[in-house]
Design an enzyme around this catalytic site. Sequence first.
Site, PDB file in Angstrom:
ATOM      1  N   CYS A 133      42.121  48.511  39.771  1.00 35.61           N
ATOM      2  CA  CYS A 133      40.656  48.675  39.788  1.00 35.61           C
ATOM      3  C   CYS A 133      40.395  50.043  39.178  1.00 35.61           C
ATOM      4  O   CYS A 133      40.141  51.016  39.885  1.00 35.61           O
ATOM      5  CB  CYS A 133      40.137  48.594  41.217  1.00 35.61           C
ATOM      6  SG  CYS A 133      40.358  46.970  41.962  1.00 35.61           S
ATOM      7  N   ALA A 134      40.466  50.124  37.865  1.00 40.71           N
ATOM      8  CA  ALA A 134      40.681  51.415  37.210  1.00 40.71           C
ATOM      9  C   ALA A 134      39.415  52.185  36.854  1.00 40.71           C
ATOM     10  O   ALA A 134      39.452  53.401  36.716  1.00 40.71           O
ATOM     11  CB  ALA A 134      41.505  51.208  35.946  1.00 40.71           C
ATOM     12  N   ALA A 135      38.302  51.490  36.635  1.00 40.53           N
ATOM     13  CA  ALA A 135      37.129  52.166  36.071  1.00 40.53           C
ATOM     14  C   ALA A 135      36.441  53.074  37.102  1.00 40.53           C
ATOM     15  O   ALA A 135      36.398  52.719  38.277  1.00 40.53           O
ATOM     16  CB  ALA A 135      36.136  51.126  35.585  1.00 40.53           C
ATOM     17  N   GLY A 165      38.195  55.390  35.537  1.00 39.91           N
ATOM     18  CA  GLY A 165      39.450  55.875  34.978  1.00 39.91           C
ATOM     19  C   GLY A 165      39.930  57.212  35.508  1.00 39.91           C
ATOM     20  O   GLY A 165      40.886  57.785  34.979  1.00 39.91           O
ATOM     21  N   GLY A 166      39.320  57.693  36.579  1.00 42.78           N
ATOM     22  CA  GLY A 166      39.718  59.000  37.116  1.00 42.78           C
ATOM     23  C   GLY A 166      41.190  59.040  37.504  1.00 42.78           C
ATOM     24  O   GLY A 166      41.929  59.945  37.097  1.00 42.78           O
ATOM     25  N   ASP A 174      40.134  46.387  34.987  1.00 43.50           N
ATOM     26  CA  ASP A 174      38.902  46.384  35.772  1.00 43.50           C
ATOM     27  C   ASP A 174      38.136  45.112  35.466  1.00 43.50           C
ATOM     28  O   ASP A 174      38.195  44.591  34.354  1.00 43.50           O
ATOM     29  CB  ASP A 174      38.021  47.604  35.487  1.00 43.50           C
ATOM     30  CG  ASP A 174      37.075  47.901  36.646  1.00 43.50           C
ATOM     31  OD1 ASP A 174      37.400  48.769  37.476  1.00 43.50           O
ATOM     32  OD2 ASP A 174      36.011  47.252  36.736  1.00 43.50           O
ATOM     33  N   ASP A 225      39.814  39.913  36.606  1.00 44.03           N
ATOM     34  CA  ASP A 225      39.816  39.946  38.070  1.00 44.03           C
ATOM     35  C   ASP A 225      41.250  40.221  38.517  1.00 44.03           C
ATOM     36  O   ASP A 225      42.158  39.420  38.235  1.00 44.03           O
ATOM     37  CB  ASP A 225      39.318  38.589  38.579  1.00 44.03           C
ATOM     38  CG  ASP A 225      39.294  38.527  40.105  1.00 44.03           C
ATOM     39  OD1 ASP A 225      39.836  39.437  40.757  1.00 44.03           O
ATOM     40  OD2 ASP A 225      38.736  37.545  40.634  1.00 44.03           O
ATOM     41  N   CYS A 266      37.327  54.775  49.214  1.00 44.62           N
ATOM     42  CA  CYS A 266      36.458  55.912  49.578  1.00 44.62           C
ATOM     43  C   CYS A 266      35.543  55.461  50.713  1.00 44.62           C
ATOM     44  O   CYS A 266      34.355  55.759  50.724  1.00 44.62           O
ATOM     45  CB  CYS A 266      35.689  56.442  48.376  1.00 44.62           C
ATOM     46  SG  CYS A 266      34.643  55.235  47.561  1.00 44.62           S
TER      47      CYS A 266
HETATM   48  C1  LIG Z   1      36.465  52.530  43.577  1.00 46.65           C
HETATM   49  S1  LIG Z   1      36.167  51.960  41.956  1.00 46.65           S
HETATM   50  C2  LIG Z   1      37.605  52.527  41.144  1.00 46.65           C
HETATM   51  C3  LIG Z   1      37.610  53.991  40.769  1.00 46.65           C
HETATM   52  C4  LIG Z   1      38.752  54.352  39.841  1.00 46.65           C
HETATM   53  N1  LIG Z   1      40.038  53.964  40.388  1.00 46.65           N
HETATM   54  C5  LIG Z   1      38.793  55.829  39.509  1.00 46.65           C
HETATM   55  O1  LIG Z   1      39.578  56.573  40.099  1.00 46.65           O
HETATM   56  O2  LIG Z   1      38.031  56.250  38.628  1.00 46.65           O
HETATM   57  C6  LIG Z   1      36.449  50.258  42.116  1.00 46.65           C
HETATM   58  C7  LIG Z   1      36.487  49.480  40.807  1.00 46.65           C
HETATM   59  O3  LIG Z   1      36.958  48.185  41.105  1.00 46.65           O
HETATM   60  C8  LIG Z   1      36.402  47.285  40.190  1.00 46.65           C
HETATM   61  N2  LIG Z   1      36.604  45.938  40.764  1.00 46.65           N
HETATM   62  C9  LIG Z   1      35.954  45.362  41.791  1.00 46.65           C
HETATM   63  N3  LIG Z   1      36.471  44.154  42.064  1.00 46.65           N
HETATM   64  C10 LIG Z   1      37.491  43.953  41.184  1.00 46.65           C
HETATM   65  C11 LIG Z   1      38.401  42.892  40.948  1.00 46.65           C
HETATM   66  N4  LIG Z   1      38.381  41.788  41.694  1.00 46.65           N
HETATM   67  N5  LIG Z   1      39.303  43.039  39.962  1.00 46.65           N
HETATM   68  C12 LIG Z   1      39.331  44.154  39.202  1.00 46.65           C
HETATM   69  N6  LIG Z   1      38.469  45.177  39.377  1.00 46.65           N
HETATM   70  C13 LIG Z   1      37.574  45.092  40.360  1.00 46.65           C
HETATM   71  C14 LIG Z   1      34.985  47.741  40.039  1.00 46.65           C
HETATM   72  O4  LIG Z   1      34.425  47.299  38.823  1.00 46.65           O
HETATM   73  C15 LIG Z   1      35.154  49.261  40.105  1.00 46.65           C
HETATM   74  O5  LIG Z   1      35.210  49.804  38.818  1.00 46.65           O
END
Ligand SMILES: C[S@@+](CC[C@H](N)C(=O)[O-])C[C@H]1O[C@@H](n2cnc3c(N)ncnc32)[C@H](O)[C@@H]1O
Length: 434
Positions: free
Chosen positions: A254-256, A258-259, A276, A302, A374
Amino acid sequence: MNTDVRAVAAQALDQIARGGVSLRSAFAQAAPRLADARDRALLSALLHEGARWWLRYDAVLDRLLQKPLRGREPVVHALLVLGLVQLAVLGLPEYAAVAGTVEAARALKRPQLAGLVNAVLRRFLRERAALDAAVGRDRVAHSAHPPWLVQELAADWPDDIDAVLAANNAAAALTLRVNRRRASRADLVERLLAAGHAAAPHAWLADAVVLEESTDVTALPGYAQGHFSVQDGAAQLAPELLDLADGQRVLDACAAPGGKTAHCLEHHALDLLALDRDPERLNQVRDNLARLGLQATLAAGDAAEPQAWWDGRPFDRILLDAPCSATGVIRRQPDIRLHRRGGDIARLAAEQQRLLDALWPLLRPGGRLVYATCSVLRRENQQQIEAFLARTPQAAARAAVPPRFGRAAGAGRQNLPGGDGMDGFFYAIVEKQA
Ligand SMILES: C[S@@+](CC[C@H](N)C(=O)[O-])C[C@H]1O[C@@H](n2cnc3c(N)ncnc32)[C@H](O)[C@@H]1O
């Protein structure tokens, strides 16, 4: 075009509070209407503090108005909340706050309500002590947190709830993460100090620099050159917890935006897949990696449906920074308390469970999965991991999250908001037994 900053702020705050629009996008839509940078800074302060304190001053207005305005004149209602926030939170001079708010009622084409706005704000100033005392008896109004969240926090953290509520209402320091591939932390601190910013290295996080005051980071020295990113200290543990080494095959599920992907790549040369579900947010990963001079494979999909994106080669490390309630970052994103609903938690916990179960088979025996949120809610954190360990025979928890981070919470560790100056965050490390 309406260019009165308070009028623009009232319309935007109404969209946030009533329309469910995020603070970030309400600000992005409203800010271009203001030509002056100082007006845009005031807009930002009004929206942040307006969202943070909405539930309190909405309740105060019920005591100041004979007939509530929120139904028939919602933007003027939001303007009045902002008037109270200017007086009680931002500490603006009384004359400027009252006169500016009355003027904004006219700019909103509500001259017939200008007298009411003036009278309500002046009455607040006269009766403030009594109003504060009345609101102080109601934890929801006093702390400006919704009832469901107060209940969840009271159940999960009975000894800490007042500290958590207070931390969510306090300003947070701005924390940067140095890009160790492009700059040293000592150099970055020196350049920030030379540019007049009170900056200091974090006491125990190797890459973190703490700035006392929030500022436009894009104007700081080295931003365009990718010397640093903005990232709270609590989010800067991923490379250490993943126990990375050059050459590893890593999935950031769940990268976006991207931090954590970027932080891992700043530490090691990895074969990293940044996945993501949201293709637009994935573009932010692309932009961030480009600015920082880093490379990963990006995929939209997903994470719980690996057949659509996985090539069948196991990963040495998996980071699951799961979608969550974000109840640990309310101090930075105050609109969360207006938008999140109590019923969301069960749905989020089910999604986290689905992700854990679907990703586990992709980890090689002997590999490591780091679960992060978080959130401060036990259902998303320690209970989630305890249930996963109980139903997954090969999974073993590792007590490797540094003890100086937060407190023990089941098989992981939990930091509560404001703890060590950082956001609320949970980490657990699970290894697959060979
Ligand atoms: C907490 S944020 C991630 C922050 C990121 N790891 C960072 O450090 O910048 C959660 C992310 O999970 C993604 N997400 C939610 N459900 C998902 C799924 N089933 N598969 C992949 N990504 C998912 C969201 O789009 C969101 O960008």
